[in-house]
Motif scaffolding. Structure first.
Motif, short mmCIF file in Angstrom:
data_model
loop_
_atom_site.label_atom_id
_atom_site.label_comp_id
_atom_site.label_asym_id
_atom_site.label_seq_id
_atom_site.Cartn_x
_atom_site.Cartn_y
_atom_site.Cartn_z
N TRP A 101 -17.98 5.04 40.41
CA TRP A 101 -17.75 3.91 39.37
C TRP A 101 -15.69 3.63 39.37
N LYS A 102 -15.37 4.43 39.12
CA LYS A 102 -13.68 3.13 39.17
C LYS A 102 -13.71 2.19 40.69
N SER A 103 -14.04 2.86 41.77
CA SER A 103 -14.19 1.55 42.55
C SER A 103 -14.81 0.74 42.87
N ARG A 104 -15.86 1.13 42.08
CA ARG A 104 -17.15 -0.90 42.38
C ARG A 104 -17.23 -1.17 40.82
N PHE A 105 -16.72 -0.84 40.03
CA PHE A 105 -17.68 -1.29 38.13
C PHE A 105 -16.07 -0.77 37.89
N GLY A 134 -33.51 -7.51 30.40
CA GLY A 134 -35.10 -6.59 30.59
C GLY A 134 -34.52 -5.18 30.97
N ALA A 135 -35.11 -4.11 31.69
CA ALA A 135 -35.01 -2.70 31.73
C ALA A 135 -33.84 -2.65 33.35
N VAL A 136 -33.08 -2.64 33.16
CA VAL A 136 -32.26 -1.50 34.33
C VAL A 136 -31.96 -0.41 34.14
N VAL A 137 -31.89 -0.09 35.91
CA VAL A 137 -31.18 1.11 36.39
C VAL A 137 -30.23 1.54 35.35
N ARG A 138 -29.65 2.21 34.91
CA ARG A 138 -28.40 2.86 33.31
C ARG A 138 -27.53 2.97 34.48
N LEU A 139 -26.39 2.62 34.04
CA LEU A 139 -25.49 2.50 34.71
C LEU A 139 -24.41 3.39 34.02
N TYR A 140 -24.06 4.82 34.25
CA TYR A 140 -23.87 5.57 33.30
C TYR A 140 -21.86 5.06 32.87
N SER A 141 -21.47 5.35 32.43
CA SER A 141 -20.12 5.06 32.11
C SER A 141 -19.22 6.80 32.51
N PRO A 142 -17.59 6.49 32.76
CA PRO A 142 -17.30 7.56 33.20
C PRO A 142 -17.57 8.58 32.07
N LYS A 143 -16.66 8.41 30.76
CA LYS A 143 -16.69 9.34 29.94
C LYS A 143 -18.30 9.61 29.55
N GLU A 144 -19.04 9.07 29.67
CA GLU A 144 -20.72 9.25 29.54
C GLU A 144 -21.46 10.28 30.11
N VAL A 145 -20.79 10.36 31.84
CA VAL A 145 -21.26 11.44 32.66
C VAL A 145 -20.06 13.10 32.32
N ASN A 146 -18.85 13.11 31.91
CA ASN A 146 -17.87 13.45 31.25
C ASN A 146 -18.35 14.46 30.24
N ASP A 147 -19.25 13.74 29.02
CA ASP A 147 -20.09 14.37 28.45
C ASP A 147 -20.48 14.79 28.97
N ILE A 148 -21.92 14.53 29.16
CA ILE A 148 -23.01 15.49 29.97
C ILE A 148 -23.47 16.67 30.28
N ASN A 149 -21.80 16.38 31.41
CA ASN A 149 -22.03 17.38 32.08
C ASN A 149 -20.45 18.67 31.11
N MET A 150 -20.05 18.15 30.37
CA MET A 150 -19.11 19.23 29.29
C MET A 150 -20.77 20.07 28.41
N VAL A 151 -21.72 18.83 28.46
CA VAL A 151 -22.87 19.62 27.36
C VAL A 151 -23.62 20.50 27.97
N ARG A 152 -23.87 20.29 29.65
CA ARG A 152 -24.94 21.15 30.72
C ARG A 152 -23.73 22.24 30.95
N GLU A 153 -22.40 22.47 31.22
CA GLU A 153 -21.74 23.43 31.91
C GLU A 153 -21.92 24.36 29.82
N GLN A 154 -21.86 24.13 29.30
CA GLN A 154 -21.89 24.63 27.74
C GLN A 154 -23.38 25.11 27.70
N LEU A 155 -24.36 24.44 27.73
CA LEU A 155 -26.12 25.33 27.84
C LEU A 155 -26.28 26.16 29.02
#
Length: 225
Positions: free
Chosen positions: A220-224, A74-95
């Motif tokens: 994330w690297k230490s736990r997942f 069912g519905a769970v709190v989303r666990l973003y991967s390091p790649k997803e976090v880097n992608d979001i951060n890159m877009v935020r930097e640009q914007l």
């Protein structure tokens, strides 16, 4: 006012918005953890509402990128991967860098006063260890700052991607030294806006995003991984 009395005095739309905000804060403050289930019945009972209201709040969290559906869970709190976090951060930097390029400098005194007042709230929240005040004042500061860029579509995009980052900022909200660093960065942005120093403003806006991203990836690297 009891939970049931509160529910009876709000429209369904208001209830969904209120519950969504409270659950979002639970995620940001680490009360709800990555991969933790959100159960309609439990949410409905907690807030004294019908299940369809709880369901709509969960759907809204999905749209915000804070919750995902996993088969057989069912519905769970989303666990973003390091790649997803880097992608979001890159877009935020640009914007956000682009918005900083468009803000008219130096900002007028009224605009600077609004930013300073918000930052006083943010710093007071840190002193008092008031997570909700820190969270809300931080959002208000960036909305006020980037609202001066004059491009509504750009501001909307900034807000969307900032919201996505809330699910991985929880590790940042309990570290007082990191919060102090963020407050100092806000003060540097205000000074750059007063001095008309666009290079410093753009640089500080870009650097401001990195610590939360880096700490999340370490966690994330230490736990997942």
């Amino acid at each position: 006012m009891s939970k049931s009395e509160l529910a009876n005095n709000l429209s369904a739309e208001d209830l969904v918005r209120d519950i969504t905000q409270k659950l979002e804060e639970d995620i940001v403050f680490g009360h709800l953890h990555p991969r933790e289930r959100l159960v309609e019945e439990e949410i409905a009972e907690r807030f004294g509402v019908k299940r369809y209201i709880a369901r709509q709040a969960i759907l809204q969290l999905e749209r915000l990128g804070l919750v995902e559906r996993i088969r057989n869970r069912g519905a769970v709190v989303r666990l973003y991967s390091p790649k997803e976090v880097n992608d979001i951060n890159m877009v935020r930097e640009q914007l956000e860098s682009q918005a900083a390029q468009l803000i008219p400098l130096p900002l007028d005194e009224d605009a600077l006063k609004r930013l300073e007042d918000i930052q006083i709230r943010h710093s007071r929240g840190i002193d008092e260890e008031n997570k909700r005040e820190i969270f809300q004042a931080n959002i208000a500061f960036h909305k006020e700052l980037f609202g001066h860029c004059g491009n509504d579509a750009l501001v909307e995009a900034i807000n969307i991607f900032a919201q996505k980052s809330h699910s991985y900022r929880s590790i940042f909200t309990t570290e007082k030294e990191a919060l102090r660093w963020a407050a100092d960065a806000h003060s540097a942005m205000i000074k750059a806006c007063r001095d008309g120093d666009r290079e410093k403003l753009v640089q500080t806006c870009r650097e401001h995003l990195a610590p939360a991203k880096n700490r999340y990836i370490e966690m994330w690297k230490s736990r997942f991984s």
